[in-house]
Design an enzyme around this catalytic site. Structure first.
Site, mmCIF file in Angstrom:
data_model
loop_
_atom_site.group_PDB
_atom_site.id
_atom_site.type_symbol
_atom_site.label_atom_id
_atom_site.label_comp_id
_atom_site.label_asym_id
_atom_site.label_seq_id
_atom_site.Cartn_x
_atom_site.Cartn_y
_atom_site.Cartn_z
ATOM 1 C CE LYS A 97 6.073 6.774 -2.669
ATOM 2 N NZ LYS A 97 4.886 6.244 -1.746
ATOM 3 C CG ASP B 72 1.159 1.046 -4.878
ATOM 4 O OD1 ASP B 72 1.468 0.802 -3.464
ATOM 5 O OD2 ASP B 72 1.476 2.112 -5.556
ATOM 6 C CG HIS C 58 5.700 -0.650 -5.518
ATOM 7 N ND1 HIS C 58 5.592 -1.430 -4.371
ATOM 8 C CD2 HIS C 58 5.062 0.470 -5.076
ATOM 9 C CE1 HIS C 58 4.857 -1.078 -3.280
ATOM 10 N NE2 HIS C 58 4.643 0.183 -3.717
ATOM 11 C CG ASP C 59 5.843 3.273 -4.101
ATOM 12 O OD1 ASP C 59 5.959 3.687 -5.272
ATOM 13 O OD2 ASP C 59 5.171 3.236 -3.377
ATOM 14 C CG HIS D 128 7.724 7.251 -7.107
ATOM 15 N ND1 HIS D 128 6.683 7.825 -7.348
ATOM 16 C CD2 HIS D 128 7.342 5.983 -6.954
ATOM 17 C CE1 HIS D 128 5.556 7.156 -7.532
ATOM 18 N NE2 HIS D 128 5.767 5.751 -7.015
ATOM 19 C CG HIS E 40 4.267 1.663 -9.384
ATOM 20 N ND1 HIS E 40 5.486 1.818 -9.603
ATOM 21 C CD2 HIS E 40 3.655 1.899 -8.342
ATOM 22 C CE1 HIS E 40 5.893 2.724 -8.630
ATOM 23 N NE2 HIS E 40 4.764 2.894 -7.927
ATOM 24 C CG HIS E 41 2.241 5.387 -9.849
ATOM 25 N ND1 HIS E 41 1.134 5.225 -8.974
ATOM 26 C CD2 HIS E 41 3.221 5.253 -9.127
ATOM 27 C CE1 HIS E 41 1.469 4.994 -7.710
ATOM 28 N NE2 HIS E 41 2.828 5.384 -8.020
HETATM 29 P P1 C2E Z 1 0.902 6.105 -1.954
HETATM 30 O O1 C2E Z 1 0.607 6.934 -0.944
HETATM 31 O O2 C2E Z 1 1.702 4.641 -1.788
HETATM 32 O O3 C2E Z 1 -0.411 5.644 -2.844
HETATM 33 C C1 C2E Z 1 -0.186 4.966 -4.192
HETATM 34 C C2 C2E Z 1 -1.321 5.277 -4.987
HETATM 35 O O4 C2E Z 1 -2.526 4.949 -4.295
HETATM 36 C C3 C2E Z 1 -1.581 6.673 -5.354
HETATM 37 O O5 C2E Z 1 -0.955 6.864 -6.493
HETATM 38 C C4 C2E Z 1 -3.194 6.484 -5.809
HETATM 39 O O6 C2E Z 1 -3.450 5.995 -6.961
HETATM 40 C C5 C2E Z 1 -3.574 5.717 -4.665
HETATM 41 N N1 C2E Z 1 -4.226 6.338 -3.615
HETATM 42 C C6 C2E Z 1 -3.662 6.695 -2.440
HETATM 43 N N2 C2E Z 1 -4.486 7.301 -1.820
HETATM 44 C C7 C2E Z 1 -5.546 7.531 -2.407
HETATM 45 C C8 C2E Z 1 -6.796 8.148 -1.931
HETATM 46 O O7 C2E Z 1 -7.054 8.778 -1.127
HETATM 47 N N3 C2E Z 1 -7.869 8.022 -3.089
HETATM 48 C C9 C2E Z 1 -7.753 7.520 -4.202
HETATM 49 N N4 C2E Z 1 -8.674 7.473 -5.039
HETATM 50 N N5 C2E Z 1 -6.316 6.788 -4.364
HETATM 51 C C10 C2E Z 1 -5.379 7.052 -3.546
HETATM 52 P P2 C2E Z 1 -0.362 8.431 -6.935
HETATM 53 O O8 C2E Z 1 -1.778 9.208 -6.720
HETATM 54 O O9 C2E Z 1 -0.072 8.446 -8.138
HETATM 55 O O10 C2E Z 1 0.631 8.930 -5.668
HETATM 56 C C11 C2E Z 1 1.824 8.378 -5.878
HETATM 57 C C12 C2E Z 1 2.562 8.716 -4.476
HETATM 58 O O11 C2E Z 1 2.633 10.146 -4.373
HETATM 59 C C13 C2E Z 1 1.731 8.370 -3.169
HETATM 60 O O12 C2E Z 1 1.986 6.884 -2.960
HETATM 61 C C14 C2E Z 1 2.196 9.221 -1.989
HETATM 62 O O13 C2E Z 1 3.503 9.036 -1.751
HETATM 63 C C15 C2E Z 1 2.428 10.690 -2.963
HETATM 64 N N6 C2E Z 1 1.165 11.296 -2.797
HETATM 65 C C16 C2E Z 1 -0.006 11.106 -3.530
HETATM 66 N N7 C2E Z 1 -0.966 11.976 -3.283
HETATM 67 C C17 C2E Z 1 -0.365 12.760 -2.135
HETATM 68 C C18 C2E Z 1 -0.745 13.915 -1.164
HETATM 69 O O14 C2E Z 1 -2.084 14.423 -1.613
HETATM 70 N N8 C2E Z 1 0.028 14.291 -0.301
HETATM 71 C C19 C2E Z 1 1.028 13.826 -0.243
HETATM 72 N N9 C2E Z 1 2.009 14.297 0.726
HETATM 73 N N10 C2E Z 1 1.525 12.923 -0.766
HETATM 74 C C20 C2E Z 1 0.895 12.356 -1.999
HETATM 75 FE FE FE Z 2 4.377 4.566 -6.514
HETATM 76 FE FE FE Z 3 3.692 1.684 -2.435
#
Ligand code: C2E
Ligand code: FE
Ligand code: FE
Ligand code: SIN
Ligand code: SIN
Length: 392
Positions: free
Chosen positions: A251, A336, A247-248, A276, A302-303
């Protein structure tokens, strides 16, 4: 027709049928069912080799659980060294099969012994055991088939006879090629994932395995509820497991400065990050067949959110809501986010399972398909075993 050619006819039809199977668990499930039918074995287990260990991969046990719940036991984190000390280890290391009439009266001087830990834990009583290797073309063991307690017409355990042993040798030979192919496909996907992991430490093999496993089990619960035919269900389940693992993959195209940023992303960075999805879809786009269509849809969608507030690309383009979002993507979204919440990330600490499940329930009907969130509750007892099976 004599017994021998009857069995070999049946096996060739069987081999043809399962050679289309993509999912390893589905394949193992069918192999065990066929092996147990021919040998009237009450239970059976398949171990697969990973380097110097045999990893418990699939089990049936009519005395302990119904066969349609077997997939729930597929994540047991049991490992045995490939050594002559255990029965399965002996078969894997020597490449020879063992037909034991009674595991509590082993041949004098046998290097292996019977481990009764499982019997003691479950109350099951193992007596006869037929264990065979799956050998690759070079004669190395890919895994082991272990059949337990052949049952006589009165349902009492009796030894496996010589016909059964011959039939199982034939089965193991035929099946080995298929197992080898399915392992090669898995290794291909692992290779792609390793390339991505060099760049993004969060997108590791185990993360992908867990998302794949949770997505596959969610789909299984969903499809059973809708009365889908098991054969079709298992095919789809296998495709979904592999597709969700990718899925990712998009990235790989995101800079490390953004991927590894310790704090929150700013608006511009998050815009790039959202890309991504489309990037992954374009990577998976040029392939053909069910698997690549599914993988493409999952990478792209997936988002997406159930309420239409998600994304499929850097901007607002291509937003979907509700059942317009492909099922595989709605399922993967839940898997995810669950895995992202309970895992450490450079930008957050890991949550507990309960907190993560509570968050998903809170977002049910907003971010997530409410029907699928309900199915997550049904498979919640599989989560611990999945995390034990794919740690890290
Ligand atoms: P990921 O880390 O694999 O997170 C996938 C999804 O899990 C996120 O999609 C979000 O829907 C959920 N998620 C992750 N952490 C949290 C959390 O602490 N609280 C809540 N409620 N949901 C959470 P999203 O937001 O569209 O982010 C996609 C990707 O973008 C993330 O994949 C990560 O690689 C990056 N990302 C998102 N937010 C941040 C951030 O604040 N800092 C950094 N460095 N990367 C981020
Ligand atoms: Fe993703
Ligand atoms: Fe992932
Ligand atoms: C099963 O559900 O019985 C096996 C299929 C699988 O776990 O993929
Ligand atoms: C095993 O054979 O130890 C696994 C079966 C189970 O987890 O109940």
């Amino acid at each position: 027709m004599d017994r021998n050619s009857r069995v070999s006819n049946r096996l060739s039809g069987f081999i043809e049928e399962i050679s289309g199977y993509r999912d390893r668990n589905a394949l193992l499930d069918r192999i065990l069912a066929m092996a147990r039918e021919i040998t009237r074995a009450d239970a059976g287990t398949i171990y697969l080799r990973e380097r110097l260990e045999l990893v418990f991969a699939y089990t049936h046990n009519d005395s302990l659980f119904p066969v349609d719940e077997a997939h729930r036991h597929a994540y047991a984190a049991i490992r045995l060294p490939v050594s002559e000390k255990s029965i399965a280890g002996y078969v894997a290391s020597t490449g020879r099969s063992l037909n034991l009439a009674n595991v509590r009266a082993l041949p004098q001087g046998a290097p292996y012994s019977f481990n009764d830990a499982f019997d003691r834990k479950t109350g099951f009583v193992t007596s006869s055991m037929l264990t065979l290797p799956f050998l690759d073309r070079r004669g190395h063991a890919l895994g082991v088939l272990q059949l337990i307690n052949s049952l006589d017409p009165q349902h009492n355990p009796c030894p496996f006879n010589a016909d059964m042993e011959g039939d199982m040798r034939m089965l193991a030979r035929e099946v080995s090629g298929i197992l080898e192919l399915s392992e090669a496909e898995k290794r291909g996907i692992y290779g792609i994932l390793r390339m991505a992991a060099v760049h993004d430490p969060a997108e590791t093999g185990p993360h992908a395995e867990r998302v794949g496993a949770i997505a596959a089990e969610l789909y299984h619960a969903w499809a059973v509820k809708r009365g889908h035919i098991l054969d079709v269900l298992l095919q789809e389940k296998g495709n979904l497991r592999l597709a969700a693992m990718l899925h990712d993959i998009g990235k790989v195209g995101i800079s490390e400065a953004i991927l590894k940023k310790p704090g929150a992303l700013n608006e511009e960075e998050f815009g790039i990050m959202r890309g991504h999805t489309a990037l992954g879809a374009s990577i998976l786009d040029d392939a053909h067949g069910d698997l690549s269509v599914l993988a493409h849809d999952i990478a792209l969608h997936h988002h997406q959110r159930w309420n239409g507030r998600g994304y499929a690309g850097s901007g607002d383009e291509g937003r979907l809501s509700g059942e317009d979002i492909p099922l595989g993507a709605r399922i993967t979204a839940i898997a995810d986010v669950f895995d992202a919440l309970v895992s450490p990330r450079c930008y957050k600490k890991p949550w507990t399972f309960d907190d993560a499940l509570a968050q998903l329930r809170k977002d049910s009907g907003q971010h997530f398909d409410p029907v699928l969130v309900d199915h997550l509750a049904e498979i919640s007892e599989l989560l611990e075993p999945i995390y034990r099976r794919f740690p890290g």
